[in-house]
Design an enzyme around this catalytic site. Structure first.
Site: not given
Length: 229
Positions: A10, A12, A55, A156
């Site tokens: 994963d 970010e 955001d 997250h």
């Protein structure tokens, strides 16, 4: 029996599209052999050399200030490529992560580096859509469906989300009854993890029915990542 090595991965980022100047700020990858977590992982925060849009910050809580002293992608690229090697990548919404990783790799301008192939990734989002049409397919929804404890996921995070995805992936491919014998070692989550953990994959074996002790070790592994990532 030959070993099946898979990497649960994963990332970010600062935004949704690398073509608009967005960059990766965190990579988390966890090794699984024969559907068994080995405790070996790769985790880095990365300085994106740009600001952090609000955001994006609201999603993962990673600030530009926090990333100022973190390594640039080019300094960790070789270690990352060595860690994933030729293994199958397990990713939720694979096109997103692959396009960002390939963008970072292309910025290196090194002819010897090959870009990642989407065909070498198993997309758990596609799997979930096929298995549960009409349902929600995000990671939180899948954790709820499979009773995976994601109580530590307020924001997250690449490594903790990869750990949760590992559990979800095993459920999507047959369930806990076919996997999750944990290697008896502490989890290394620092930047030297790839060099500090024994890479003898023969230590990992398939378990048809995990014992209570084995399931407890898995819970401790997941909890350690959720607390520290």
């Amino acid at each position: 029996m030959s070993s099946l090595r898979e990497i649960i991965l994963d990332t970010e980022t600062t935004g949704l599209d690398p073509r608009q100047g967005h960059r990766i700020v965190e990579i988390g990858a966890i090794e699984m052999v024969n559907k068994v977590l080995t405790g070996r992982n790769f985790h880095f925060y990365i300085n994106p050399e740009r600001d952090m849009p609000f955001d994006a910050y609201r999603i993962h809580g990673i600030s530009g200030e926090f990333l100022k002293d973190k390594p640039l992608f080019h300094t960790i690229a070789d270690d990352f490529l060595e860690f994933i090697s030729d293994s199958k990548l397990i990713i939720h919404n694979a096109p997103f992560d692959i396009k960002f990783l390939n963008h970072e790799l292309s910025l290196l301008k090194r002819a010897e580096i090959k870009l990642l192939e989407l065909s070498n990734a198993i997309d758990t989002l596609v799997m979930a859509r096929s298995m549960f049409p009409g349902s929600k397919y995000n990671l939180d929804a899948l954790c709820k469906r499979f009773k995976v404890d994601n109580s530590g996921r307020q924001l997250h995070g690449a490594l903790k989300d990869a750990a949760l995805l590992a559990e979800v992936y095993v459920e999507l491919t047959g369930g806990r009854q076919s996997a999750f014998k944990m290697v008896d070692k502490s989890v290394e989550t620092n930047n030297l993890a790839t060099n500090q953990v024994n890479n003898k994959t023969e230590q990992a074996t398939i378990v048809i029915k995990p014992t209570k002790e084995e399931l407890q070790k898995h819970k401790e592994f997941l909890s350690s990542i959720l607390k520290t990532a």
